[in-house]
Every structure is written in structure tokens, then in C-alpha cells.
Design a protein around this motif. Structure first.
Motif, mmCIF file in Angstrom:
data_model
loop_
_atom_site.group_PDB
_atom_site.id
_atom_site.type_symbol
_atom_site.label_atom_id
_atom_site.label_comp_id
_atom_site.label_asym_id
_atom_site.label_seq_id
_atom_site.Cartn_x
_atom_site.Cartn_y
_atom_site.Cartn_z
ATOM 1 N N HIS A 86 0.876 -0.978 -0.387
ATOM 2 C CA HIS A 86 0.004 -0.264 0.784
ATOM 3 C C HIS A 86 0.887 1.467 0.043
ATOM 4 O O HIS A 86 0.652 2.161 0.272
ATOM 5 C CB HIS A 86 -0.937 -0.111 1.267
ATOM 6 C CG HIS A 86 -2.334 -1.450 1.061
ATOM 7 N ND1 HIS A 86 -1.770 -2.312 1.403
ATOM 8 C CD2 HIS A 86 -3.188 -0.937 0.910
ATOM 9 C CE1 HIS A 86 -2.729 -3.730 1.378
ATOM 10 N NE2 HIS A 86 -3.619 -2.526 0.646
ATOM 11 N N GLY A 122 -0.822 7.109 -1.965
ATOM 12 C CA GLY A 122 -1.586 6.701 -3.168
ATOM 13 C C GLY A 122 -1.182 7.943 -4.476
ATOM 14 O O GLY A 122 -1.761 7.900 -4.871
ATOM 15 N N ASP A 141 -1.594 7.101 -8.480
ATOM 16 C CA ASP A 141 -2.177 6.379 -8.924
ATOM 17 C C ASP A 141 -2.421 5.029 -9.110
ATOM 18 O O ASP A 141 -2.800 3.709 -9.568
ATOM 19 C CB ASP A 141 -2.427 6.834 -10.601
ATOM 20 C CG ASP A 141 -2.454 8.901 -10.602
ATOM 21 O OD1 ASP A 141 -3.190 8.831 -9.729
ATOM 22 O OD2 ASP A 141 -2.395 9.123 -11.293
ATOM 23 N N THR A 187 -3.281 3.195 -6.652
ATOM 24 C CA THR A 187 -4.381 2.895 -6.269
ATOM 25 C C THR A 187 -4.850 2.005 -7.389
ATOM 26 O O THR A 187 -6.477 1.396 -6.662
ATOM 27 C CB THR A 187 -4.904 4.846 -6.842
ATOM 28 O OG1 THR A 187 -4.920 5.871 -5.279
ATOM 29 C CG2 THR A 187 -7.065 4.810 -6.354
ATOM 30 N N GLU A 200 -7.699 -1.044 -5.513
ATOM 31 C CA GLU A 200 -8.850 -0.810 -6.014
ATOM 32 C C GLU A 200 -10.024 -2.488 -6.214
ATOM 33 O O GLU A 200 -9.128 -3.253 -6.697
ATOM 34 C CB GLU A 200 -9.808 -0.140 -7.521
ATOM 35 C CG GLU A 200 -9.354 1.096 -6.701
ATOM 36 C CD GLU A 200 -9.993 1.892 -8.245
ATOM 37 O OE1 GLU A 200 -9.735 3.030 -8.283
ATOM 38 O OE2 GLU A 200 -9.339 1.003 -9.377
#
Length: 286
Positions: free
Chosen positions: A160, A194, A196, A199, A203
Motif C-alpha cells: 500500500h 496514494g 495512481d 490506487t 481497488e
């Protein structure tokens, strides 16, 4: 007036020093045939270890230096072991994992196809350090890798992202720094919390069906921060804190992947859970 140019140079230098700790400085020419028994393309998996193991290095690493400890450890235990170089930048030898991570995942995909063709195996197991424990998740999720992989074992992965102990939070204060990082070393930019890339990767859930996941973390990690950002959520996930296995193990980000035999023992358990033995401080001598 504050000397902004000087401050920008200082922060950039600090970021480079921090990211350089992701993997050890390269000390040997990365090659396709290390001398310690791995990347042996004539190796055929045994009945007891039917899947080849593919080792995926971290940022600024290569297929040799990152695995001088773990690769021989696994070869000695009867595994067919392979390692690859990925994420190379033009004109930058030895220090890899700097290219766009989605493109690195494509390189991993091609390498695994080569390993499966050579060994005749239907699936492989993946072991990755730092970026190498996170990048394969793109391959599993978006490139059909789940059909070719039984297990992914991440050693201090940044699943993450990372704040690099808060350093990345300074980037917006220095005009052009984020663009420079993304252009010059996209593999680094992709790993910032954070981003792109992350993310999209996370998802809809951290895992894909049919793959077992193991995460080995250390609370002394100074690169993947906070260290819990490496943990995954989902079915068939086991998150392991090294200090829960051996409280006196002080390994940080480098040591856990390079020479920590307690971590190596837990990797072996994750590769062969049916014959797993408890990992303790004494595992350092096994």
C-alpha cells in the motif's frame, strides 16, 4: 529569503539516499547463471517440491545481489530457483526496478512463461523483496498471472505504498519534484502512498482468487513506512510480523530480505505449508 534551490537539492539527495536502502548496493554483475545453483535451466521440480520458485528483487536491486542468501538456502532444500532482472533504465547497469511497475510486471510475466516452459511445471511460487513483493500483484490481477501462480510471498513488501518515514510528504512543497521523480524514476514514484499505480492496484481488494499470500514484515522497517502498509487483506492471506516469531530479531528492511534465516525459514514454510515447522529464534541456526 530561504535558499529554495539548496533545500530542493538537499531533499532530493535525502530521497535518493533513503530509496537506496531498498536493496543493497549492487556488487556483482547481474547475470542469468549465478554460481550458487540457481537459474539452472535444466532443473526439474521434484515430487516434494513440484513448483519452481521465482525470486523478484527490490528497487535498485538485481537478480543476483538480492538473493545471495535466500537462493542458495532454497536450492539446498531441493527447490528449482530462478531470478530475473526487471525495471531497467537505459544506461543504468546493476540498479534495476526503476522503470514503470506495470511494465516491470510484463517482464515478470514473460520470465515466468520461460520458467514454466523450461521446467514443465504448471504453476510457480513467487518470493519478492520490497517492490518485488508488491509488483507481482499487478501481474496476478491484470495480466492473468493467477493461472500460473500458486503462492506469492512478500518480504517487506510495500503493498500500500510508503511514506519513506514521512519524506514523500515533503514533495508537494518543492515545485517540479514530483514530476521529476515520475519522469526520471517512475518505479519510485509508483511506490509512494496514494500513487495512481497503487490506487488502481488495490481497488476492489488486495487479492485474487486461487493464490495464497504471505507477507513477512519487520517493525524496524525504515523504508516501508508504516510497516503495516505491507499487510494484505483478503482470503488466503497470512500477515506475519517477524518479531512475533523471534522478539529479539532486529532485522530492518535490508536484513530481512538479505540474510535473515528466521525470515528464510518462514519463506520455506510458506512454500510448503504441509510440512511447515514452527519458526522461532532457533530457526536462525537451521
Amino acid at each position: 529569503m530561504l535558499p529554495w534551490n539548496r533545500i530542493r537539492r538537499s531533499v532530493a539527495a535525502l530521497l535518493l539516499v533513503a530509496t537506496a536502502t531498498l536493496v543493497p548496493a549492487a556488487t556483482a554483475q547481474a547475470s542469468d547463471a549465478p554460481s550458487s545453483g540457481w537459474n539452472n535451466w535444466s532443473c526439474k521440480p521434484s515430487a516434494s517440491h513440484p513448483r519452481p520458485v521465482v525470486l523478484v528483487h527490490g528497487t535498485l536491486g538485481n537478480s543476483v545481489d538480492n538473493w545471495l542468501g535466500l537462493a542458495p538456502y532454497l536450492v539446498k532444500r531441493g527447490y528449482c530457483v530462478f531470478s530475473l532482472d526487471y525495471g531497467q533504465l537505459p544506461g543504468v547497469p546493476f540498479f534495476h526496478g526503476l522503470g514503470p511497475i506495470d511494465k516491470s510486471a510484463e517482464q515478470l510475466d514473460a520470465f515466468i512463461d520461460k520458467v514454466l516452459d523450461a521446467t514443465g511445471a504448471a504453476e510457480t511460487d513467487l518470493v519478492g523483496h520490497s517492490q518485488g513483493g508488491m509488483m507481482p500483484r499487478h501481474y496476478l490481477k491484470f495480466l492473468g498471472g493467477a493461472a500460473e501462480v500458486n503462492a506469492l510471498i512478500g518480504i517487506a513488501p510495500d503493498n500500500h505504498g510508503t511514506t519513506l518515514s514521512g519524506l514523500t510528504k515533503l514533495l508537494p512543497y518543492f515545485p517540479g519534484a514530483e514530476d521529476l521523480l515520475s519522469t526520471a524514476t517512475p518505479g519510485l514514484a509508483d511506490q509512494i502512498t496514494g500513487s495512481d499505480f497503487l490506487t488502481k492496484l488495490n481497488e476492489g481488494g488486495d487479492t485474487v482468487p486461487g493464490v495464497r499470500y504471505t507477507v513477512l514484515a519487520t517493525k524496524y522497517d525504515q523504508v516501508v513506512t508504516p510497516y503495516r502498509s505491507g499487510y494484505l487483506e483478503g482470503p488466503d492471506v497470512r500477515n506475519v510480523l517477524l518479531q512475533d516469531l523471534c522478539p529479539v530479531d532486529l532485522s530492518e528492511h535490508l536484513a530481512i530480505g538479505l540474510f535473515d534465516r528466521i525470515a528464510f525459514h518462514e519463506v520455506a514454510n510458506a512454500l510448503d505449508p504441509a510440512h511447515a515447522k514452527p519458526t522461532t529464534c532457533a530457526s536462525a541456526f537451521s
